[in-house]
Design a protein around this motif. Structure first.
Motif, PDB file in Angstrom:
ATOM      1  N   UNK A  53       0.818  -1.090   0.005  1.00  0.00           N
ATOM      2  CA  UNK A  53      -0.043   0.145   0.056  1.00  0.00           C
ATOM      3  C   UNK A  53       0.768   1.212   0.320  1.00  0.00           C
ATOM      4  N   UNK A  54       1.961   1.147   0.944  1.00  0.00           N
ATOM      5  CA  UNK A  54       2.882   2.312   0.851  1.00  0.00           C
ATOM      6  C   UNK A  54       3.575   2.735  -0.601  1.00  0.00           C
ATOM      7  N   UNK A  55       3.743   1.320  -1.304  1.00  0.00           N
ATOM      8  CA  UNK A  55       4.493   1.954  -2.484  1.00  0.00           C
ATOM      9  C   UNK A  55       3.443   2.207  -3.677  1.00  0.00           C
ATOM     10  N   UNK A  56       2.489   1.843  -3.331  1.00  0.00           N
ATOM     11  CA  UNK A  56       1.271   2.329  -4.637  1.00  0.00           C
ATOM     12  C   UNK A  56       1.189   3.874  -4.145  1.00  0.00           C
ATOM     13  N   UNK A  57       1.010   4.231  -3.009  1.00  0.00           N
ATOM     14  CA  UNK A  57       0.784   5.586  -2.699  1.00  0.00           C
ATOM     15  C   UNK A  57       2.064   6.335  -3.339  1.00  0.00           C
ATOM     16  N   UNK A  58       2.973   5.855  -3.292  1.00  0.00           N
ATOM     17  CA  UNK A  58       4.281   6.482  -3.740  1.00  0.00           C
ATOM     18  C   UNK A  58       3.905   6.595  -5.386  1.00  0.00           C
ATOM     19  N   UNK A  59       3.663   5.545  -5.929  1.00  0.00           N
ATOM     20  CA  UNK A  59       3.138   5.344  -7.232  1.00  0.00           C
ATOM     21  C   UNK A  59       2.169   6.577  -7.667  1.00  0.00           C
ATOM     22  N   UNK A  60       1.118   6.570  -6.809  1.00  0.00           N
ATOM     23  CA  UNK A  60       0.367   7.847  -7.109  1.00  0.00           C
ATOM     24  C   UNK A  60       0.816   9.042  -7.011  1.00  0.00           C
ATOM     25  N   UNK A  61       1.696   9.560  -6.100  1.00  0.00           N
ATOM     26  CA  UNK A  61       2.426  10.697  -6.343  1.00  0.00           C
ATOM     27  C   UNK A  61       3.361  10.813  -7.502  1.00  0.00           C
ATOM     28  N   UNK A  62       4.153   9.764  -7.736  1.00  0.00           N
ATOM     29  CA  UNK A  62       4.796   9.767  -9.043  1.00  0.00           C
ATOM     30  C   UNK A  62       3.952  10.123 -10.223  1.00  0.00           C
ATOM     31  N   UNK A  63       2.701   9.559 -10.513  1.00  0.00           N
ATOM     32  CA  UNK A  63       1.979   9.917 -11.509  1.00  0.00           C
ATOM     33  C   UNK A  63       1.733  11.386 -11.473  1.00  0.00           C
ATOM     34  N   UNK A  64       1.239  11.759 -10.311  1.00  0.00           N
ATOM     35  CA  UNK A  64       0.981  13.197 -10.095  1.00  0.00           C
ATOM     36  C   UNK A  64       1.948  14.384 -10.596  1.00  0.00           C
ATOM     37  N   UNK A  65       3.478  13.694 -10.286  1.00  0.00           N
ATOM     38  CA  UNK A  65       4.412  14.409 -10.513  1.00  0.00           C
ATOM     39  C   UNK A  65       4.657  14.631 -12.014  1.00  0.00           C
ATOM     40  N   UNK A  66       4.428  13.303 -12.803  1.00  0.00           N
ATOM     41  CA  UNK A  66       4.444  13.365 -14.202  1.00  0.00           C
ATOM     42  C   UNK A  66       3.337  14.111 -14.973  1.00  0.00           C
ATOM     43  N   UNK A  67       2.309  14.179 -14.271  1.00  0.00           N
ATOM     44  CA  UNK A  67       1.337  15.222 -14.763  1.00  0.00           C
ATOM     45  C   UNK A  67       1.647  16.653 -14.665  1.00  0.00           C
ATOM     46  N   UNK A 100       9.398  11.359   1.271  1.00  0.00           N
ATOM     47  CA  UNK A 100       9.732  12.691   0.541  1.00  0.00           C
ATOM     48  C   UNK A 100      10.844  13.598   1.490  1.00  0.00           C
ATOM     49  N   UNK A 101      10.810  13.516   2.742  1.00  0.00           N
ATOM     50  CA  UNK A 101      11.505  14.091   3.483  1.00  0.00           C
ATOM     51  C   UNK A 101      12.934  13.748   3.606  1.00  0.00           C
ATOM     52  N   UNK A 102      13.067  12.359   3.474  1.00  0.00           N
ATOM     53  CA  UNK A 102      14.253  11.726   3.296  1.00  0.00           C
ATOM     54  C   UNK A 102      15.021  11.601   1.990  1.00  0.00           C
ATOM     55  N   UNK A 103      14.439  12.090   1.003  1.00  0.00           N
ATOM     56  CA  UNK A 103      14.857  12.254  -0.125  1.00  0.00           C
ATOM     57  C   UNK A 103      14.670  11.067  -1.246  1.00  0.00           C
ATOM     58  N   UNK A 104      14.014  10.033  -0.725  1.00  0.00           N
ATOM     59  CA  UNK A 104      13.540   8.831  -1.286  1.00  0.00           C
ATOM     60  C   UNK A 104      12.405   9.247  -2.433  1.00  0.00           C
ATOM     61  N   UNK A 105      11.637  10.003  -2.132  1.00  0.00           N
ATOM     62  CA  UNK A 105      10.633  10.187  -3.010  1.00  0.00           C
ATOM     63  C   UNK A 105      10.687  11.748  -3.368  1.00  0.00           C
ATOM     64  N   UNK A 106      11.388  11.989  -4.701  1.00  0.00           N
ATOM     65  CA  UNK A 106      11.351  13.368  -5.071  1.00  0.00           C
ATOM     66  C   UNK A 106      10.252  14.128  -5.885  1.00  0.00           C
ATOM     67  N   UNK A 107       9.715  15.102  -5.691  1.00  0.00           N
ATOM     68  CA  UNK A 107       8.360  15.334  -6.135  1.00  0.00           C
ATOM     69  C   UNK A 107       8.394  16.471  -7.204  1.00  0.00           C
ATOM     70  N   UNK A 108       9.406  17.290  -7.394  1.00  0.00           N
ATOM     71  CA  UNK A 108       9.582  18.593  -8.167  1.00  0.00           C
ATOM     72  C   UNK A 108       9.051  18.022  -9.498  1.00  0.00           C
ATOM     73  N   UNK A 109       8.248  19.018 -10.207  1.00  0.00           N
ATOM     74  CA  UNK A 109       7.805  20.404  -9.734  1.00  0.00           C
ATOM     75  C   UNK A 109       6.803  20.591  -8.853  1.00  0.00           C
ATOM     76  N   UNK A 110       6.362  19.334  -8.317  1.00  0.00           N
ATOM     77  CA  UNK A 110       5.148  19.467  -7.138  1.00  0.00           C
ATOM     78  C   UNK A 110       5.778  19.886  -5.813  1.00  0.00           C
TER      79      UNK A 110
END
Length: 343
Positions: free
Chosen positions: A142-156, A195-205
Motif C-alpha cells: 500500500x505504501x509503494x502504491x501511494x508513492x506510485x500515485x504521487x509519481x503519477x501526479x508528478x508526471x502530470x 519525501x523528507x528523506x529524499x527517497x521520493x522527489x516530487x519536483x515540480x510538485x
C-alpha cells in the motif's frame, strides 16, 4: 463512539481436512488456513449515518494511475471553479482511505461522501486513491502504491500543460497535500517521510502539508487507551490487532516500521530534511489510538517538525467516515480548510 459491527473472532480449526477460516474481518475479508482469501465487495455492513450530502457543486471522474496493478483514483473538482484561470487554481488534496489496509475503496459510499465535502467545502481538487489491499498484498504494498500515485501526479505536473485537462485547468501544483484517515493517515506519514528523506522527489510538485485523520499506528507495547479498549468495542484494539495480523508481512510484529514509526528500521525524524511538510493531526479523544497519536505528535515536536494537533472531544475512530455530514465532521472540514488555505 461509532456503531460499526464487531469483527468475528478467529475460527477454531475443525478436524476436517478442508481449508477453514482463520480470520474473518466483518465478513468482507476471510483468510483461510491454506492462505487463500475470500473477499466480498458488499460493504453494506459499514453504516453511513445521514447519507450523502445532496447537491454539492462537484464533478468527478475515475482515472487509472498505475497500469501495472490496475490502480485507480477518483478526481473530484468543484464546478464553481472549473476553467476559472490561474487565480482560481485549487490546492490538490491526495486522499487515501482507511480500512486497516485490508478493506474499502474510494468507491465505498462513505468515502465518496467525504470526498464530495472536502472538494466542495475546502475547496480543493481531491484525488481519492485506491491501493492494493492485504492480506492478498501485504505491506509495504500500500505504501509503494501511494508513492506510485504521487509519481503519477508528478508526471502530470511536469507535462506542459498537464496531460489531464482537469489538472491543467484547476490544479495548483505548488499546494499539494497528502492526506487520509486511519490507514490512510499512516500512508500520509510514510509518504511525508519518503519525501523528507529524499527517497521520493516530487519536483515540480511542492508537498505543502500532510493531513492525518486518526492515523493507524501500532506497537507491541500497548498504550493506556489501547489497553482500556473493551473487548467488544467495534472500532477498538481487537479489530486493530486483527487488521495488523492481516496486513503486516508474515511473522512481523506491530513493531514493524510500517506500523510503528519509531521502531528499529524506521527513518529517525531528526534525519528528515526541510522537505518534510507541516503536519495537521486530527484526533478523536474516544479513539483507542488516542494515546499513540498523542505520542506521535509529541515526538514530531521534539524533532523540531511543524505539527498541529486538533482533538475532537466525544468522537470515536472514523467518525468522519461513519457520519460525513455530522457536527463533528462540520468542524473537521473547517479545521482542514484553515490548514490548507491559511496554514
Amino acid at each position: 463512539m461509532s456503531s460499526w459491527p464487531t469483527p468475528a473472532a478467529s475460527a477454531v480449526p475443525g478436524s476436517a481436512a478442508a481449508p477453514h477460516v482463520v480470520e474473518d474481518c466483518f465478513g468482507v475479508v476471510q483468510l483461510l488456513s491454506d492462505g487463500t482469501v475470500r473477499r466480498s465487495t458488499d460493504y453494506s455492513v459499514l453504516p453511513l449515518v445521514g447519507g450523502v450530502p445532496p447537491d454539492l457543486p462537484v464533478e468527478w471522474k475515475d482515472i487509472v494511475y498505475d497500469d501495472t496493478h490496475g490502480l485507480r483514483l477518483r478526481m473530484y473538482r468543484p464546478t464553481t471553479t472549473a476553467g476559472g484561470g490561474e487565480k482560481n487554481k485549487l490546492p490538490v488534496l491526495v486522499y487515501f482511505h482507511g480500512g486497516g489496509f485490508c478493506l474499502a475503496s474510494f468507491e465505498v459510499i462513505n468515502f465518496h461522501a467525504g470526498a464530495l465535502r472536502l472538494a466542495a467545502e475546502i475547496p480543493a481538487l481531491v484525488l481519492s486513491a485506491d491501493y492494493r489491499l492485504a492480506p492478498e498484498h501485504r505491506l509495504p504494498a500500500a505504501l509503494d502504491d501511494a508513492e506510485s500515485a504521487f509519481s503519477w501526479l508528478r508526471a502530470q505536473a511536469a507535462a506542459s500543460p498537464a496531460a489531464d485537462p482537469w489538472l491543467a485547468e484547476s490544479a495548483d501544483f505548488g499546494r499539494v497535500f497528502v492526506s487520509g484517515d486511519s490507514a490512510g493517515g499512516n500512508i500520509s506519514h510514510h509518504i511525508s517521510v519518503r519525501h523528507g528523506s529524499g527517497r521520493l522527489p516530487l519536483g515540480p510538485l511542492r508537498l505543502a502539508g500532510c493531513v492525518m485523520l486518526w492515523p493507524y499506528f501500532g506497537g507491541e507495547a500497548p498504550t493506556p487507551s489501547e489497553a482500556a479498549s473493551p473487548p467488544g468495542e467495534p472500532m477498538g484494539t481487537a479489530l486493530f490487532d486483527q487488521m495488523w495480523r492481516l496486513a503486516l508481512p508474515p511473522g512481523a510484529t506491530k513493531d514493524h516500521p510500517a506500523a510503528n514509526p519509531f521502531a528499529p528500521g524506521s527513518v529517525p525524524l531528526g534525519d528528515l530534511g526541510d522537505t518534510f511538510p507541516p503536519v495537521l493531526v486530527l484526533d478523536p479523544d474516544q479513539d483507542a489510538l488516542h494515546d499513540r497519536v498523542a505520542d506521535y505528535v509529541a515526538r514530531l515536536r521534539a524533532a523540531g517538525k511543524a505539527v498541529e494537533l486538533v482533538v475532537f472531544p466525544g468522537q470515536g475512530h472514523a467518525f468522519f467516515v461513519r457520519e460525513p455530514c455530522g457536527e463533528g465532521s462540520d468542524e473537521l472540514i473547517r479545521v482542514i480548510r484553515r490548514f490548507v488555505h491559511g496554514g
